[in-house]
Design a protein around this motif. Sequence first.
Motif, PDB file in Angstrom:
ATOM      1  N   VAL A  16       0.828  -1.205   0.000  1.00  0.00           N
ATOM      2  CA  VAL A  16       0.000   0.000   0.000  1.00  0.00           C
ATOM      3  C   VAL A  16       0.867   1.262   0.000  1.00  0.00           C
ATOM      4  O   VAL A  16       0.489   2.275  -0.591  1.00  0.00           O
ATOM      5  CB  VAL A  16      -1.006   0.000   1.186  1.00  0.00           C
ATOM      6  N   GLU A  17       2.013   1.206   0.615  1.00  0.00           N
ATOM      7  CA  GLU A  17       2.907   2.364   0.614  1.00  0.00           C
ATOM      8  C   GLU A  17       3.493   2.589  -0.777  1.00  0.00           C
ATOM      9  O   GLU A  17       3.506   3.714  -1.280  1.00  0.00           O
ATOM     10  CB  GLU A  17       4.034   2.172   1.640  1.00  0.00           C
ATOM     11  N   LYS A  18       3.969   1.502  -1.392  1.00  0.00           N
ATOM     12  CA  LYS A  18       4.589   1.591  -2.723  1.00  0.00           C
ATOM     13  C   LYS A  18       3.596   1.980  -3.807  1.00  0.00           C
ATOM     14  O   LYS A  18       3.903   2.788  -4.668  1.00  0.00           O
ATOM     15  CB  LYS A  18       5.210   0.244  -3.112  1.00  0.00           C
ATOM     16  N   ASP A  19       2.420   1.360  -3.762  1.00  0.00           N
ATOM     17  CA  ASP A  19       1.485   1.484  -4.874  1.00  0.00           C
ATOM     18  C   ASP A  19       0.362   2.486  -4.648  1.00  0.00           C
ATOM     19  O   ASP A  19      -0.359   2.806  -5.593  1.00  0.00           O
ATOM     20  CB  ASP A  19       0.878   0.116  -5.188  1.00  0.00           C
ATOM     21  N   VAL A  20       0.190   2.975  -3.418  1.00  0.00           N
ATOM     22  CA  VAL A  20      -0.903   3.912  -3.156  1.00  0.00           C
ATOM     23  C   VAL A  20      -0.401   5.210  -2.519  1.00  0.00           C
ATOM     24  O   VAL A  20      -0.614   6.298  -3.063  1.00  0.00           O
ATOM     25  CB  VAL A  20      -1.988   3.267  -2.255  1.00  0.00           C
ATOM     26  N   LEU A  21       0.260   5.105  -1.378  1.00  0.00           N
ATOM     27  CA  LEU A  21       0.607   6.300  -0.615  1.00  0.00           C
ATOM     28  C   LEU A  21       1.684   7.163  -1.284  1.00  0.00           C
ATOM     29  O   LEU A  21       1.544   8.388  -1.345  1.00  0.00           O
ATOM     30  CB  LEU A  21       1.032   5.913   0.805  1.00  0.00           C
ATOM     31  N   ILE A  22       2.735   6.543  -1.772  1.00  0.00           N
ATOM     32  CA  ILE A  22       3.792   7.317  -2.435  1.00  0.00           C
ATOM     33  C   ILE A  22       3.288   7.907  -3.758  1.00  0.00           C
ATOM     34  O   ILE A  22       3.500   9.095  -4.013  1.00  0.00           O
ATOM     35  CB  ILE A  22       5.080   6.496  -2.596  1.00  0.00           C
ATOM     36  N   PRO A  23       2.567   7.137  -4.597  1.00  0.00           N
ATOM     37  CA  PRO A  23       1.995   7.751  -5.804  1.00  0.00           C
ATOM     38  C   PRO A  23       1.026   8.898  -5.494  1.00  0.00           C
ATOM     39  O   PRO A  23       0.971   9.887  -6.221  1.00  0.00           O
ATOM     40  CB  PRO A  23       1.286   6.596  -6.500  1.00  0.00           C
ATOM     41  N   LYS A  24       0.280   8.785  -4.395  1.00  0.00           N
ATOM     42  CA  LYS A  24      -0.625   9.878  -4.004  1.00  0.00           C
ATOM     43  C   LYS A  24       0.189  11.139  -3.696  1.00  0.00           C
ATOM     44  O   LYS A  24      -0.159  12.239  -4.116  1.00  0.00           O
ATOM     45  CB  LYS A  24      -1.442   9.463  -2.783  1.00  0.00           C
ATOM     46  N   MET A  25       1.297  10.962  -2.971  1.00  0.00           N
ATOM     47  CA  MET A  25       2.167  12.089  -2.666  1.00  0.00           C
ATOM     48  C   MET A  25       2.744  12.674  -3.960  1.00  0.00           C
ATOM     49  O   MET A  25       2.827  13.896  -4.112  1.00  0.00           O
ATOM     50  CB  MET A  25       3.303  11.647  -1.733  1.00  0.00           C
ATOM     51  N   MET A  26       3.091  11.799  -4.898  1.00  0.00           N
ATOM     52  CA  MET A  26       3.614  12.261  -6.190  1.00  0.00           C
ATOM     53  C   MET A  26       2.575  13.105  -6.920  1.00  0.00           C
ATOM     54  O   MET A  26       2.905  14.159  -7.474  1.00  0.00           O
ATOM     55  CB  MET A  26       4.022  11.072  -7.067  1.00  0.00           C
ATOM     56  N   ARG A  27       1.323  12.656  -6.929  1.00  0.00           N
ATOM     57  CA  ARG A  27       0.253  13.409  -7.605  1.00  0.00           C
ATOM     58  C   ARG A  27       0.079  14.783  -6.978  1.00  0.00           C
ATOM     59  O   ARG A  27      -0.048  15.785  -7.677  1.00  0.00           O
ATOM     60  CB  ARG A  27      -1.072  12.647  -7.544  1.00  0.00           C
ATOM     61  N   GLU A  28       0.075  14.844  -5.645  1.00  0.00           N
ATOM     62  CA  GLU A  28      -0.109  16.119  -4.947  1.00  0.00           C
ATOM     63  C   GLU A  28       1.037  17.079  -5.252  1.00  0.00           C
ATOM     64  O   GLU A  28       0.811  18.252  -5.547  1.00  0.00           O
ATOM     65  CB  GLU A  28      -0.226  15.886  -3.442  1.00  0.00           C
ATOM     66  N   LYS A  29       2.259  16.563  -5.185  1.00  0.00           N
ATOM     67  CA  LYS A  29       3.423  17.419  -5.462  1.00  0.00           C
ATOM     68  C   LYS A  29       3.467  17.845  -6.928  1.00  0.00           C
ATOM     69  O   LYS A  29       3.813  18.975  -7.235  1.00  0.00           O
ATOM     70  CB  LYS A  29       4.710  16.693  -5.067  1.00  0.00           C
ATOM     71  N   ALA A  30       3.104  16.926  -7.837  1.00  0.00           N
ATOM     72  CA  ALA A  30       3.111  17.255  -9.269  1.00  0.00           C
ATOM     73  C   ALA A  30       2.079  18.334  -9.564  1.00  0.00           C
ATOM     74  O   ALA A  30       2.330  19.233 -10.369  1.00  0.00           O
ATOM     75  CB  ALA A  30       2.841  16.007 -10.101  1.00  0.00           C
ATOM     76  N   ARG A  31       0.929  18.277  -8.901  1.00  0.00           N
ATOM     77  CA  ARG A  31      -0.089  19.322  -9.102  1.00  0.00           C
ATOM     78  C   ARG A  31       0.444  20.676  -8.684  1.00  0.00           C
ATOM     79  O   ARG A  31       0.161  21.691  -9.320  1.00  0.00           O
ATOM     80  CB  ARG A  31      -1.341  19.002  -8.306  1.00  0.00           C
ATOM     81  N   GLU A  32       1.198  20.709  -7.575  1.00  0.00           N
ATOM     82  CA  GLU A  32       1.797  21.966  -7.128  1.00  0.00           C
ATOM     83  C   GLU A  32       2.824  22.452  -8.147  1.00  0.00           C
ATOM     84  O   GLU A  32       2.866  23.630  -8.480  1.00  0.00           O
ATOM     85  CB  GLU A  32       2.468  21.787  -5.766  1.00  0.00           C
ATOM     86  N   LEU A  33       3.652  21.531  -8.637  1.00  0.00           N
ATOM     87  CA  LEU A  33       4.700  21.903  -9.583  1.00  0.00           C
ATOM     88  C   LEU A  33       4.139  22.288 -10.947  1.00  0.00           C
ATOM     89  O   LEU A  33       4.775  23.037 -11.693  1.00  0.00           O
ATOM     90  CB  LEU A  33       5.707  20.756  -9.721  1.00  0.00           C
ATOM     91  N   CYS A  34       2.961  21.782 -11.293  1.00  0.00           N
ATOM     92  CA  CYS A  34       2.304  22.110 -12.567  1.00  0.00           C
ATOM     93  C   CYS A  34       1.171  23.113 -12.342  1.00  0.00           C
ATOM     94  O   CYS A  34       0.199  23.135 -13.094  1.00  0.00           O
ATOM     95  CB  CYS A  34       1.742  20.843 -13.217  1.00  0.00           C
ATOM     96  N   SER A  35       1.306  23.951 -11.326  1.00  0.00           N
ATOM     97  CA  SER A  35       0.199  24.835 -10.946  1.00  0.00           C
ATOM     98  C   SER A  35      -0.212  25.788 -12.068  1.00  0.00           C
ATOM     99  O   SER A  35      -1.396  26.103 -12.197  1.00  0.00           O
ATOM    100  CB  SER A  35       0.540  25.619  -9.683  1.00  0.00           C
ATOM    101  N   ASP A  36       0.733  26.221 -12.916  1.00  0.00           N
ATOM    102  CA  ASP A  36       0.374  27.113 -14.025  1.00  0.00           C
ATOM    103  C   ASP A  36      -0.596  26.420 -14.976  1.00  0.00           C
ATOM    104  O   ASP A  36      -1.611  26.993 -15.377  1.00  0.00           O
ATOM    105  CB  ASP A  36       1.612  27.561 -14.796  1.00  0.00           C
ATOM    106  N   GLN A  37      -0.290  25.166 -15.326  1.00  0.00           N
ATOM    107  CA  GLN A  37      -1.146  24.408 -16.237  1.00  0.00           C
ATOM    108  C   GLN A  37      -2.495  24.093 -15.583  1.00  0.00           C
ATOM    109  O   GLN A  37      -3.531  24.123 -16.248  1.00  0.00           O
ATOM    110  CB  GLN A  37      -0.464  23.110 -16.678  1.00  0.00           C
ATOM    111  N   VAL A  38      -2.482  23.798 -14.278  1.00  0.00           N
ATOM    112  CA  VAL A  38      -3.727  23.529 -13.560  1.00  0.00           C
ATOM    113  C   VAL A  38      -4.617  24.772 -13.595  1.00  0.00           C
ATOM    114  O   VAL A  38      -5.819  24.684 -13.878  1.00  0.00           O
ATOM    115  CB  VAL A  38      -3.453  23.091 -12.096  1.00  0.00           C
ATOM    116  N   GLN A  39      -4.038  25.930 -13.339  1.00  0.00           N
ATOM    117  CA  GLN A  39      -4.802  27.177 -13.334  1.00  0.00           C
ATOM    118  C   GLN A  39      -5.357  27.495 -14.726  1.00  0.00           C
ATOM    119  O   GLN A  39      -6.505  27.923 -14.855  1.00  0.00           O
ATOM    120  CB  GLN A  39      -3.942  28.334 -12.828  1.00  0.00           C
TER     121      GLN A  39
END
Length: 109
Positions: A16-39
């Motif tokens: 669950v850590e490898k396949d769920v929790l870490i990817p979830k953290m990746m998605r959250e951080k990627a959204r922050e890093l791609c904030s211009d495109q999200v906006q």
Amino acid sequence: MEPSPGPAEEPKLRHVEKDVLIPKMMREKARELCSDQVQEFTKCCQDTGFLMVVKCRQENAALKECLTAYYNDPAFYEECKTEYLKQREEFRATGIPDKRRQQKLPTSM
């Protein structure tokens, strides 16, 4: 008796850590890093309403490209994994989940 793990040994991650929790953290951080495109995508969707499927293709493609670049980056995965392990270690030491620990900080700092 098994020898105790040395500092060079990799900490074990549960499925669950490898396949769920870490990817979830990746998605959250990627959204922050791609904030211009999200906006840009969000603004396009708000401006066009029901026609967003047709009119916001370019913004959607840019957002997907940015997010996918982070999702497929092994170095980004390792960075998130290291951060997750640090949070897990702090939780095991204190028993306080990360979000609560952050909320209890005084606001007058």
